[in-house]
Design a protein around this motif. Sequence first.
Motif, PDB file in Angstrom:
ATOM      1  N   SER A   9      37.695  55.051  26.308  1.00 48.38           N
ATOM      2  CA  SER A   9      36.302  54.949  26.751  1.00 48.38           C
ATOM      3  C   SER A   9      35.516  56.169  26.307  1.00 48.38           C
ATOM      4  O   SER A   9      36.079  57.263  26.160  1.00 48.38           O
ATOM      5  CB  SER A   9      36.263  54.826  28.280  1.00 48.38           C
ATOM      6  N   THR A  10      34.205  55.987  26.144  1.00 49.23           N
ATOM      7  CA  THR A  10      33.317  57.115  25.804  1.00 49.23           C
ATOM      8  C   THR A  10      33.264  58.154  26.917  1.00 49.23           C
ATOM      9  O   THR A  10      32.810  59.273  26.702  1.00 49.23           O
ATOM     10  CB  THR A  10      31.882  56.609  25.544  1.00 49.23           C
ATOM     11  N   TYR A  11      33.714  57.774  28.109  1.00 48.14           N
ATOM     12  CA  TYR A  11      33.682  58.643  29.297  1.00 48.14           C
ATOM     13  C   TYR A  11      34.493  59.931  29.095  1.00 48.14           C
ATOM     14  O   TYR A  11      34.090  61.006  29.537  1.00 48.14           O
ATOM     15  CB  TYR A  11      34.262  57.811  30.438  1.00 48.14           C
ATOM     16  N   PHE A  12      35.631  59.830  28.405  1.00 47.88           N
ATOM     17  CA  PHE A  12      36.614  60.906  28.434  1.00 47.88           C
ATOM     18  C   PHE A  12      36.432  61.910  27.291  1.00 47.88           C
ATOM     19  O   PHE A  12      35.750  61.636  26.305  1.00 47.88           O
ATOM     20  CB  PHE A  12      38.013  60.304  28.461  1.00 47.88           C
ATOM     21  N   SER A  13      37.077  63.073  27.440  1.00 52.39           N
ATOM     22  CA  SER A  13      36.796  64.221  26.566  1.00 52.39           C
ATOM     23  C   SER A  13      37.355  64.098  25.156  1.00 52.39           C
ATOM     24  O   SER A  13      36.745  64.585  24.208  1.00 52.39           O
ATOM     25  CB  SER A  13      37.363  65.508  27.193  1.00 52.39           C
ATOM     26  N   ILE A  63      35.656  65.489  21.620  1.00 54.76           N
ATOM     27  CA  ILE A  63      36.171  66.559  20.745  1.00 54.76           C
ATOM     28  C   ILE A  63      36.174  66.069  19.301  1.00 54.76           C
ATOM     29  O   ILE A  63      35.730  66.769  18.380  1.00 54.76           O
ATOM     30  CB  ILE A  63      37.606  66.971  21.142  1.00 54.76           C
ATOM     31  N   ARG A  64      36.697  64.841  19.117  1.00 54.92           N
ATOM     32  CA  ARG A  64      36.770  64.288  17.761  1.00 54.92           C
ATOM     33  C   ARG A  64      35.383  64.190  17.137  1.00 54.92           C
ATOM     34  O   ARG A  64      35.203  64.493  15.957  1.00 54.92           O
ATOM     35  CB  ARG A  64      37.422  62.886  17.822  1.00 54.92           C
ATOM     36  N   GLN A 119      47.735  63.311  17.695  1.00 51.31           N
ATOM     37  CA  GLN A 119      47.856  62.891  16.292  1.00 51.31           C
ATOM     38  C   GLN A 119      46.910  61.725  15.993  1.00 51.31           C
ATOM     39  O   GLN A 119      46.245  61.699  14.957  1.00 51.31           O
ATOM     40  CB  GLN A 119      49.302  62.493  15.995  1.00 51.31           C
ATOM     41  N   ALA A 120      46.831  60.780  16.922  1.00 50.35           N
ATOM     42  CA  ALA A 120      45.950  59.621  16.725  1.00 50.35           C
ATOM     43  C   ALA A 120      44.478  60.042  16.648  1.00 50.35           C
ATOM     44  O   ALA A 120      43.694  59.467  15.887  1.00 50.35           O
ATOM     45  CB  ALA A 120      46.146  58.617  17.860  1.00 50.35           C
ATOM     46  N   ARG A 146      27.853  58.433  22.717  1.00 49.44           N
ATOM     47  CA  ARG A 146      27.848  58.539  21.252  1.00 49.44           C
ATOM     48  C   ARG A 146      29.213  58.274  20.601  1.00 49.44           C
ATOM     49  O   ARG A 146      29.286  58.035  19.399  1.00 49.44           O
ATOM     50  CB  ARG A 146      27.366  59.934  20.826  1.00 49.44           C
ATOM     51  N   THR A 147      30.286  58.366  21.373  1.00 52.87           N
ATOM     52  CA  THR A 147      31.625  58.207  20.778  1.00 52.87           C
ATOM     53  C   THR A 147      32.085  56.743  20.760  1.00 52.87           C
ATOM     54  O   THR A 147      33.268  56.459  20.553  1.00 52.87           O
ATOM     55  CB  THR A 147      32.669  59.057  21.554  1.00 52.87           C
ATOM     56  N   ASP A 148      31.155  55.838  20.944  1.00 61.01           N
ATOM     57  CA  ASP A 148      31.495  54.409  20.989  1.00 61.01           C
ATOM     58  C   ASP A 148      32.248  53.960  19.730  1.00 61.01           C
ATOM     59  O   ASP A 148      33.234  53.221  19.816  1.00 61.01           O
ATOM     60  CB  ASP A 148      30.209  53.589  21.167  1.00 61.01           C
ATOM     61  N   GLY A 149      31.798  54.408  18.559  1.00 64.76           N
ATOM     62  CA  GLY A 149      32.454  54.023  17.300  1.00 64.76           C
ATOM     63  C   GLY A 149      33.875  54.538  17.216  1.00 64.76           C
ATOM     64  O   GLY A 149      34.790  53.818  16.786  1.00 64.76           O
ATOM     65  N   ILE A 150      34.081  55.798  17.633  1.00 61.53           N
ATOM     66  CA  ILE A 150      35.425  56.393  17.643  1.00 61.53           C
ATOM     67  C   ILE A 150      36.337  55.589  18.572  1.00 61.53           C
ATOM     68  O   ILE A 150      37.484  55.281  18.235  1.00 61.53           O
ATOM     69  CB  ILE A 150      35.357  57.876  18.090  1.00 61.53           C
ATOM     70  N   CYS A 151      35.816  55.237  19.746  1.00 62.43           N
ATOM     71  CA  CYS A 151      36.619  54.489  20.724  1.00 62.43           C
ATOM     72  C   CYS A 151      36.970  53.098  20.206  1.00 62.43           C
ATOM     73  O   CYS A 151      38.097  52.619  20.400  1.00 62.43           O
ATOM     74  CB  CYS A 151      35.872  54.399  22.057  1.00 62.43           C
ATOM     75  N   ARG A 152      36.024  52.449  19.538  1.00 60.97           N
ATOM     76  CA  ARG A 152      36.304  51.113  18.986  1.00 60.97           C
ATOM     77  C   ARG A 152      37.412  51.178  17.932  1.00 60.97           C
ATOM     78  O   ARG A 152      38.304  50.327  17.902  1.00 60.97           O
ATOM     79  CB  ARG A 152      35.027  50.513  18.384  1.00 60.97           C
ATOM     80  N   ARG A 153      37.368  52.227  17.095  1.00 57.68           N
ATOM     81  CA  ARG A 153      38.410  52.387  16.059  1.00 57.68           C
ATOM     82  C   ARG A 153      39.783  52.630  16.700  1.00 57.68           C
ATOM     83  O   ARG A 153      40.782  52.082  16.261  1.00 57.68           O
ATOM     84  CB  ARG A 153      38.050  53.528  15.102  1.00 57.68           C
TER      85      ARG A 153
END
Length: 311
Positions: A132-136, A140-141, A207-208, A106-113
Amino acid sequence: MGQYIGALDLGTTSNRFIIFDHDGHIMSIAQKEHEQIFPKPGWVEHNPMEIWKNAKDVMQDAIRKAGVSGRDLAAIGITNQRETTVVWDKTNGRPFYNAIVWQCTRTDGICRRLAQAEGQDRFRKKTGLPISTYFSGPKIRWILDHITEAHSAALAGNALFGTIESWLIWWLTGGPDGGAHVTDVTNASRTLLLNLTTLKWDDDILQALEIPKQILPKIVPSVDSEPWGFTSAKSGLDAAIPVCGALGDQQAALVGQACFDKGEAKNTYGTGCFLLLNTGHTPVTSHHGLLTTVGYQVRGEKPVYCLEGSV
C-alpha cells in the motif's frame, strides 16, 4: 536524577512537548503547527527541518513554562506520526527531499508493480501488511528513484532513512556528530520492510524494493533501559537528557490507555480513527482487512502484537 519526564509528540499537523511529574500530572504543554505541503493532488509533504526546529522550540517553551531546567528531566520519550519518510545526508543532516507523509499516494505505481506477480498480499505473511502507498518502504524507493543525489549517497553509504522519530532522535543526540540512528519496533513494523517474527529487516523485501540495507536504522525496543543517546547542544537544551522511549502514535495511545492484556483495545480519533486490539505475544493474521502490527516492546521482554483497523 531529574524528577520529570518529557514527552515529545510529533504529530501530522503539529509538534507538542508535555512535561509530566512523577505522578503523571501535566506540568506544562507547548505546541506548534507545521506547514502541510501539497505539490500535486494526492501528494502530501512536510519540511523535516521545520519539524526539527519546531521540536526544539516546543521543548524549550514547555521547560520555561514549567519553571524547570533541562537538568530536571529524567528522560525524553517520543511519539510520532507513523510511516512518514525522510532520507537525509548523514554528513550534514540535510534532507535530500521533503518528508513524504503517510497520507501521500504518489507511490501508487511502485505498489502496483510490486503487487503485479503475487498480489497485494505478497509480503503480508512476513510483515502483517498489504502492499500500500501508506507504508514507508515504497516511499523510500520513490525518493531513491527520483532524487539522483539521494540515490548516489545511499549507494555510497552516506544516506540515512528514518521515520519521524528516527529523524528527531538522530538530531537530539548529536546529528552529524554521532547522533543515534535508531527506530523502535512499532515504527519499524510500519515500513513494509520488517519481518514481524524475527523483528529484523527482511532481506528478500529489501531486494524486491532495491533498498540498500545500510541506510536503515538499528531496530530497538519501544521502552529501553539503555538510552539510545543523550540530548546534545544541538537540541538547545541545557542538559544531557537520556532519550530512551519511542512509539508510533497509535501504539503510544494503546500503551497510554493501559491496554496491556490480550483482548484489550483502544479507539482514538485525530487526523484519522484507529482501533488497536492487543493480541498478546503472537502476531495474528486478519482475514478481514485488518493490519497486523507490533504494539510495543519493553527491553528484555517479548514483543506484544496488535490488530489494527483504521479510517
